[in-house]
Design a protein around this motif. Structure first.
Motif, PDB file in Angstrom:
ATOM      1  N   VAL A  76     -20.556 -74.380 -10.006  1.00 32.93           N
ATOM      2  CA  VAL A  76     -21.536 -73.308 -10.186  1.00 32.93           C
ATOM      3  C   VAL A  76     -21.280 -72.277  -9.095  1.00 32.93           C
ATOM      4  CG1 VAL A  76     -23.997 -72.710 -10.155  1.00 32.93           C
ATOM      5  CG2 VAL A  76     -23.239 -74.853 -11.225  1.00 32.93           C
ATOM      6  N   ILE A  77     -21.249 -70.989  -9.489  1.00 36.00           N
ATOM      7  CA  ILE A  77     -20.969 -69.917  -8.526  1.00 36.00           C
ATOM      8  C   ILE A  77     -22.094 -68.901  -8.582  1.00 36.00           C
ATOM      9  CG2 ILE A  77     -19.413 -67.962  -8.068  1.00 36.00           C
ATOM     10  CD1 ILE A  77     -17.119 -69.700  -8.952  1.00 36.00           C
ATOM     11  N   GLY A  78     -22.526 -68.433  -7.424  1.00 39.37           N
ATOM     12  CA  GLY A  78     -23.574 -67.420  -7.371  1.00 39.37           C
ATOM     13  C   GLY A  78     -24.238 -67.462  -6.016  1.00 39.37           C
ATOM     14  N   CYS A  79     -25.112 -66.472  -5.748  1.00 44.68           N
ATOM     15  CA  CYS A  79     -25.674 -66.408  -4.403  1.00 44.68           C
ATOM     16  C   CYS A  79     -27.151 -66.753  -4.337  1.00 44.68           C
ATOM     17  CB  CYS A  79     -25.392 -65.052  -3.778  1.00 44.68           C
ATOM     18  SG  CYS A  79     -23.751 -65.074  -3.019  1.00 44.68           S
ATOM     19  N   ASN A  80     -27.742 -67.004  -5.475  1.00 44.18           N
ATOM     20  CA  ASN A  80     -29.095 -67.576  -5.476  1.00 44.18           C
ATOM     21  C   ASN A  80     -29.232 -68.200  -6.854  1.00 44.18           C
ATOM     22  OD1 ASN A  80     -31.606 -68.284  -4.686  1.00 44.18           O
ATOM     23  ND2 ASN A  80     -32.549 -66.268  -5.007  1.00 44.18           N
ATOM     24  N   THR A  81     -28.531 -69.285  -7.026  1.00 46.56           N
ATOM     25  CA  THR A  81     -28.205 -69.738  -8.368  1.00 46.56           C
ATOM     26  C   THR A  81     -28.404 -71.227  -8.531  1.00 46.56           C
ATOM     27  OG1 THR A  81     -26.494 -68.038  -8.410  1.00 46.56           O
ATOM     28  CG2 THR A  81     -26.335 -69.767 -10.083  1.00 46.56           C
ATOM     29  N   LEU A  82     -29.104 -71.615  -9.574  1.00 45.39           N
ATOM     30  CA  LEU A  82     -29.147 -73.009  -9.964  1.00 45.39           C
ATOM     31  C   LEU A  82     -28.563 -73.083 -11.366  1.00 45.39           C
ATOM     32  CD1 LEU A  82     -32.002 -75.507  -9.415  1.00 45.39           C
ATOM     33  CD2 LEU A  82     -30.704 -75.531 -11.509  1.00 45.39           C
ATOM     34  N   TYR A 130     -26.411 -70.736  -2.666  1.00 48.72           N
ATOM     35  CA  TYR A 130     -27.160 -69.650  -2.053  1.00 48.72           C
ATOM     36  C   TYR A 130     -26.279 -68.970  -1.017  1.00 48.72           C
ATOM     37  CZ  TYR A 130     -30.945 -67.357   0.539  1.00 48.72           C
ATOM     38  OH  TYR A 130     -31.739 -66.446   1.159  1.00 48.72           O
ATOM     39  N   CYS A 131     -26.512 -67.638  -0.827  1.00 52.96           N
ATOM     40  CA  CYS A 131     -25.811 -66.950   0.269  1.00 52.96           C
ATOM     41  C   CYS A 131     -26.862 -66.244   1.101  1.00 52.96           C
ATOM     42  CB  CYS A 131     -24.839 -65.889  -0.247  1.00 52.96           C
ATOM     43  SG  CYS A 131     -23.723 -66.464  -1.526  1.00 52.96           S
ATOM     44  N   ASN A 132     -26.853 -66.460   2.423  1.00 48.69           N
ATOM     45  CA  ASN A 132     -27.801 -65.780   3.306  1.00 48.69           C
ATOM     46  C   ASN A 132     -27.494 -64.303   3.369  1.00 48.69           C
ATOM     47  OD1 ASN A 132     -29.836 -65.536   5.337  1.00 48.69           O
ATOM     48  ND2 ASN A 132     -28.196 -65.458   6.862  1.00 48.69           N
ATOM     49  N   ASN A 133     -26.182 -63.953   3.372  1.00 47.74           N
ATOM     50  CA  ASN A 133     -25.802 -62.540   3.330  1.00 47.74           C
ATOM     51  C   ASN A 133     -24.414 -62.404   2.701  1.00 47.74           C
ATOM     52  OD1 ASN A 133     -23.798 -62.870   5.426  1.00 47.74           O
ATOM     53  ND2 ASN A 133     -25.506 -62.961   6.879  1.00 47.74           N
ATOM     54  N   ARG A 163     -21.563 -62.035   3.800  1.00 51.41           N
ATOM     55  CA  ARG A 163     -20.402 -62.667   4.440  1.00 51.41           C
ATOM     56  C   ARG A 163     -20.527 -64.189   4.503  1.00 51.41           C
ATOM     57  NH1 ARG A 163     -22.237 -58.799   7.251  1.00 51.41           N
ATOM     58  NH2 ARG A 163     -23.094 -60.230   8.805  1.00 51.41           N
ATOM     59  N   SER A 164     -21.558 -64.727   3.888  1.00 54.25           N
ATOM     60  CA  SER A 164     -21.795 -66.174   4.011  1.00 54.25           C
ATOM     61  C   SER A 164     -20.743 -67.012   3.283  1.00 54.25           C
ATOM     62  CB  SER A 164     -23.167 -66.533   3.462  1.00 54.25           C
ATOM     63  OG  SER A 164     -24.162 -65.834   4.160  1.00 54.25           O
ATOM     64  N   ALA A 165     -20.399 -66.585   2.052  1.00 56.75           N
ATOM     65  CA  ALA A 165     -19.471 -67.405   1.255  1.00 56.75           C
ATOM     66  C   ALA A 165     -18.078 -67.359   1.860  1.00 56.75           C
ATOM     67  CB  ALA A 165     -19.441 -66.899  -0.182  1.00 56.75           C
ATOM     68  N   MET A 166     -17.386 -68.454   1.786  1.00 55.71           N
ATOM     69  CA  MET A 166     -16.047 -68.550   2.388  1.00 55.71           C
ATOM     70  C   MET A 166     -15.041 -69.017   1.338  1.00 55.71           C
ATOM     71  SD  MET A 166     -16.642 -68.217   5.756  1.00 55.71           S
ATOM     72  CE  MET A 166     -15.612 -69.251   6.775  1.00 55.71           C
ATOM     73  N   ASN A 167     -13.844 -68.444   1.400  1.00 56.88           N
ATOM     74  CA  ASN A 167     -12.771 -68.921   0.517  1.00 56.88           C
ATOM     75  C   ASN A 167     -12.519 -70.407   0.765  1.00 56.88           C
ATOM     76  OD1 ASN A 167     -12.315 -66.468  -0.651  1.00 56.88           O
ATOM     77  ND2 ASN A 167     -10.636 -65.903   0.723  1.00 56.88           N
ATOM     78  N   GLY A 168     -12.326 -71.126  -0.289  1.00 55.86           N
ATOM     79  CA  GLY A 168     -11.939 -72.535  -0.166  1.00 55.86           C
ATOM     80  C   GLY A 168     -13.101 -73.471   0.073  1.00 55.86           C
ATOM     81  N   ALA A 169     -14.297 -72.939   0.331  1.00 55.60           N
ATOM     82  CA  ALA A 169     -15.441 -73.818   0.608  1.00 55.60           C
ATOM     83  C   ALA A 169     -16.411 -73.766  -0.564  1.00 55.60           C
ATOM     84  CB  ALA A 169     -16.125 -73.394   1.901  1.00 55.60           C
ATOM     85  N   CYS A 170     -16.573 -74.893  -1.220  1.00 54.43           N
ATOM     86  CA  CYS A 170     -17.492 -74.919  -2.366  1.00 54.43           C
ATOM     87  C   CYS A 170     -18.540 -75.981  -2.107  1.00 54.43           C
ATOM     88  CB  CYS A 170     -16.724 -75.203  -3.659  1.00 54.43           C
ATOM     89  SG  CYS A 170     -17.748 -75.042  -5.135  1.00 54.43           S
ATOM     90  N   ALA A 171     -19.357 -75.743  -1.074  1.00 51.54           N
ATOM     91  CA  ALA A 171     -20.310 -76.777  -0.662  1.00 51.54           C
ATOM     92  C   ALA A 171     -21.717 -76.224  -0.591  1.00 51.54           C
ATOM     93  CB  ALA A 171     -19.886 -77.352   0.686  1.00 51.54           C
ATOM     94  N   GLY A 172     -22.019 -75.269  -1.458  1.00 53.16           N
ATOM     95  CA  GLY A 172     -23.398 -74.829  -1.527  1.00 53.16           C
ATOM     96  C   GLY A 172     -23.619 -73.398  -1.096  1.00 53.16           C
ATOM     97  N   VAL A 173     -22.620 -72.787  -0.439  1.00 54.76           N
ATOM     98  CA  VAL A 173     -22.745 -71.381  -0.061  1.00 54.76           C
ATOM     99  C   VAL A 173     -21.875 -70.562  -1.015  1.00 54.76           C
ATOM    100  CG1 VAL A 173     -22.474 -69.682   1.762  1.00 54.76           C
ATOM    101  CG2 VAL A 173     -23.141 -72.030   2.325  1.00 54.76           C
ATOM    102  N   GLY A 174     -22.511 -69.916  -1.980  1.00 54.80           N
ATOM    103  CA  GLY A 174     -21.770 -69.114  -2.961  1.00 54.80           C
ATOM    104  C   GLY A 174     -21.124 -69.952  -4.040  1.00 54.80           C
ATOM    105  N   CYS A 175     -20.998 -71.247  -3.808  1.00 53.85           N
ATOM    106  CA  CYS A 175     -20.320 -72.131  -4.758  1.00 53.85           C
ATOM    107  C   CYS A 175     -20.799 -73.550  -4.515  1.00 53.85           C
ATOM    108  CB  CYS A 175     -18.801 -72.049  -4.534  1.00 53.85           C
ATOM    109  SG  CYS A 175     -17.826 -73.186  -5.556  1.00 53.85           S
ATOM    110  N   CYS A 176     -21.060 -74.263  -5.597  1.00 52.93           N
ATOM    111  CA  CYS A 176     -21.318 -75.687  -5.445  1.00 52.93           C
ATOM    112  C   CYS A 176     -20.628 -76.414  -6.587  1.00 52.93           C
ATOM    113  CB  CYS A 176     -22.813 -76.000  -5.416  1.00 52.93           C
ATOM    114  SG  CYS A 176     -23.679 -75.550  -6.932  1.00 52.93           S
ATOM    115  N   ARG A 177     -20.419 -77.695  -6.432  1.00 56.55           N
ATOM    116  CA  ARG A 177     -19.693 -78.431  -7.469  1.00 56.55           C
ATOM    117  C   ARG A 177     -20.165 -79.878  -7.469  1.00 56.55           C
ATOM    118  NH1 ARG A 177     -13.922 -79.387  -4.464  1.00 56.55           N
ATOM    119  NH2 ARG A 177     -14.865 -80.235  -2.589  1.00 56.55           N
TER     120      ARG A 177
END
Ligand SMILES: *[C@@H]1O[C@H](CO)[C@@H](O)[C@H](O)[C@H]1NC(C)=O
Ligand SMILES: *[C@@H]1O[C@H](CO)[C@@H](O)[C@H](O)[C@H]1NC(C)=O
Ligand SMILES: *[C@@H]1O[C@H](CO)[C@@H](O)[C@H](O)[C@H]1NC(C)=O
Ligand SMILES: *[C@@H]1O[C@H](CO)[C@@H](O)[C@H](O)[C@H]1NC(C)=O
Ligand SMILES: *[C@@H]1O[C@H](CO)[C@@H](O)[C@H](O)[C@H]1NC(C)=O
Length: 671
Positions: free
Chosen positions: A128-134, A158-161, A163-177
């Protein structure tokens, strides 16, 4: 305003027209777009089992699943593993400036009309991808439950701002899986609607999709992913007649595993079964005679055999050829048998003899091995490469190492003189005392000496390494050491000329070592005992035991064991042994040569070098000179000599001349 692209139902052929137990007709295409299409899959009427129809999309030149509501491209089909890899659309919802969802897609594609597919839980994940997303997936519509579906699973990100989401990291900031359960049949997603107001700039949409777990890495650019993106997803397919293997076998007319030598396995994902060729067979178990024998003998990598390989139906044999054997011919090579008859004969006749020979040989081998060990320990392999050196056998030296031949004995060991068999020159054989440190220095000493070839330097002829402490063989220098000549009780007369000649030539030898060879060599222990004289009183410098190879501009803090009385006080002070340290020692030798006094007076411990200082200051050099020569020489020569010696012994290292200058100066005085 975005509009959902309506999907044109190009696909007129549907699965319903397929005959269940199709005998594949010869006209069925077996490939499409480079992908093999094998029964139960098939293209065209009569070519597939119900639920497995494939359409070859000519425009894309790609197989797609039949009977779907949107095209589902196929990029892999495997009969052996019962897997298919297909492309499925992502689900999304997008927000407009008044923070409302103005368009969305749940990603649903009807690709599973006949329920042959399950979304592989082992090979896929939900992202799931997004910045305030379920986002979540839902699957298997089922009546009579609290909710409409049998499965719901998803995650929140969720993204606080920005710049929060990071490439390669899918652990709840901008991306979860997350992992998915077995049994999913659909590609249907849903989202909760949470505000995106402050985020529209960097995250205008939410996305959710199933994807090959080894094939997706989050990139922040995906927060604005194209809504038409498709993702690779693995499907587990099976014969899903609501039957297990046991039940299916009873319903012979619909049983799918039709090939002899095939087996049935219950599907690992959902009710149903798959077919597999039995061990030793390969091919397609879903067609008559589809499973064929594997010729294992042609595939030694997978099916090892070190002997003679013979293929059998479903297996293979591996045996050693007659006359040889192996405990495990599959993995270990076959060895020839020792014929039994020969064994018995040998045993009877030669038993005792063999034992006797064996004992003798083993003793011999033991001695040989000992000698070999010494050879290696003493640096033999290194020395062997320096081909100027002769390596002597132990036997060759044994006759010289006889008490009667001993010509010297001391702290270092013993020196013998004698002739080597078949040689006409006398040699001096130096047998060092047993000393571990010495053995360590040995290869070094040998190599240094092998590189020096000068008439004023004792020549190393060779060595013997087959003994505990290596033995050195030098040219024999008949007149003994300068030390002995100068201080022996029966003082042989020594003219000033001879003394100057000795000094000048010894200086030449040292100068040669210091500056005329590629890697300069410092002697490290210059003293009269190390200057040998031949029958014409030509000096030859010996004993490089303490020498080290020293590069030109590198002062080497070594552990040179100089001799007290000759040792450079600067070296004692700083630990730096330089060529000027050899010059100092040589200065003391010069002094000793013209005074015939010992460098270190054993009675009162006065250093000869120190006393000189007093005398020159008082300009009473003559008083110090050996009376034997004082009468003959001119005071000019002695003053000149004294001056040279004072320079050599200078406490300021830079004031000392180079060895080459010393040699030149002495040569000049000689004339
Ligand atoms: C069929 O057998 C092969 C090897 O025997 C195995 O690797 C494969 O996973 C099996 N396939 C299924 C669907 O069980
Ligand atoms: C946003 O979308 C909603 C729902 O479609 C619509 O009612 C609203 O007018 C849209 N706002 C703008 C600014 O387009
Ligand atoms: C969240 O964002 C605000 C402003 O962008 C920042 O001041 C704050 O430190 C952030 N908090 C965290 C936990 O990153
Ligand atoms: C995903 O799969 C495709 C096709 O199999 C391949 O070309 C691509 O490199 C894969 N991507 C990753 C990140 O593994
Ligand atoms: C499988 O069983 C279910 C109910 O048990 C039934 O509704 C369905 O039609 C069956 N499917 C087939 C292919 O037999």
């Amino acid at each position: 305003m975005l509009i959902l692209l309506p999907y044109l139902l190009l696909l007129q052929l549907t699965a319903f027209s397929a005959t269940p137990e199709a005998q594949i007709t010869s006209g069925c295409p077996d490939r499409c777009g480079g992908i093999a299409i094998q029964y139960p899959f098939g293209i065209g009427t009569g070519c597939f089992r119900k639920g497995f129809e494939i359409i070859c999309d000519r425009s894309m030149n790609r197989p797609v699943l039949a009977g779907t509501t949107k095209p589902v491209p196929v990029n892999h089909l495997s009969i052996r593993t019962a897997e298919a890899r297909v492309m499925l659309p992502v689900a999304w919802q997008c927000f407009n400036s008044s923070d409302s969802v103005y368009a969305y897609s749940d990603g649903d594609v009807q690709f599973n009309l006949d329920e042959v597919y399950r979304i592989s839980n082992t090979n896929n994940q939900l992202v799931v991808i997004g910045c305030n997303t379920l986002g979540y997936t839902q699957s298997q519509r089922s009546e009579g439950n609290d909710y409409d579906y049998g499965y719901y699973t998803g995650c929140m990100c969720y993204c606080n701002n920005s710049r929060s989401a990071m490439n390669g990291a899918c652990a709840g900031v901008g991306c979860c899986r997350l992992d998915i359960p077995q049994g999913l049949t659909d590609n249907r997603m849903n989202f909760n609607v949470y505000t995106h107001k402050a985020r529209l700039g960097y995250s205008p949409c939410d996305y959710a999709f199933l994807v090959d777990r080894s094939n997706y890495t989050f990139h922040t650019a995906d927060l604005k992913m194209d809504i038409n993106t498709m993702m690779p997803v693995w499907l587990d397919w099976a014969i899903r007649d609501n039957l297990t293997c046991d039940e299916a076998k009873k319903a012979a007319e619909s049983y799918a595993c039709v090939s002899p030598n095939s087996e049935c396995r219950d599907s690992s994902n959902g009710l149903g079964y798959v077919c597999n060729c039995s061990m030793g067979y390969e091919g397609n178990p879903y067609i008559a005679n589809g499973c064929t024998d594997i010729n294992e003998c042609e595939r030694r990598q997978e099916y090892p055999c070190r002997g003679v390989c013979r293929n059998t139906l479903g297996s293979y044999e591996c045996k050693c050829p007659s006359g040889s054997h192996s405990a495990d011919p599959f993995n270990d090579p076959c060895n020839p048998n020792f014929p039994l008859a020969a064994k018995i004969a040998t045993g009877a006749i030669g038993g005792l003899f063999i034992i006797a020979v064996a004992v003798f040989v083993s003793l011999l081998v033991k001695e040989k091995r000992k000698m070999k060990d010494y050879f290696r320990k003493n640096g033999g392999p290194i020395i062997e490469e320096v081909n100027k050196i002769k390596l002597f056998r132990k036997e060759e030296l044994e006759q010289i190492l006889n008490r009667n031949n001993c010509i010297g004995q001391g702290g270092f060991g013993e020196v013998y003189k004698g002739y080597i068999r078949d040689e006409t020159h006398l040699v001096a054989v130096k047998k060092p005392k047993i000393d571990v440190k010495l053995a360590g220095q040995f290869a070094n000493e040998v190599i240094i000496q092998s590189r020096v070839l000068h008439k004023n330097i004792v020549k190393l002829i060779g060595c013997c390494l087959e003994v505990d402490v290596p033995i050195l063989v030098y040219e024999y220098v008949p007149n003994g050491s300068l030390d002995k000549i100068l201080h022996d009780s029966n003082r042989v007369p020594l003219s000033l000329d001879i003394r100057l000649q000795i000094a000048a030539q010894a200086a030449k030898g040292l100068a040669y070592m210091h500056s005329e060879i590629t890697t300069p060599i410092l002697h490290g222990d210059v003293k009269p005992a190390n200057i040998l004289l031949d029958e014409d009183f030509v000096p030859k410098i010996s004993d490089f035991g303490t020498s080290r190879m020293i590069t030109v501009d590198e002062n080497y803090a070594s552990t040179i064991i100089g001799n007290w009385g000759y040792m450079d006080p600067e070296y004692v002070l700083t630990g730096l042994y330089t060529s000027k340290s050899d010059v100092y020692s040589f200065g003391v030798v010069l002094l000793e040569l013209i005074t015939r006094k010992k460098a270190l007076d054993p009675d009162n411990n006065i250093l000869l070098g120190n006393s000189l200082d007093t005398y020159t200051k008082k300009k009473r050099v003559i008083e110090l000179i050996d009376p034997e020569i004082a009468a003959i020489g001119s005071t000019g020569i002695f003053h000149s000599l004294a001056e040279l010696i004072v320079q050599c012994l200078s406490s300021d290292v830079d004031q000392r001349p180079e060895m080459a200058d010393v040699a030149e100066h002495l040569q000049y005085l000689l004339k």
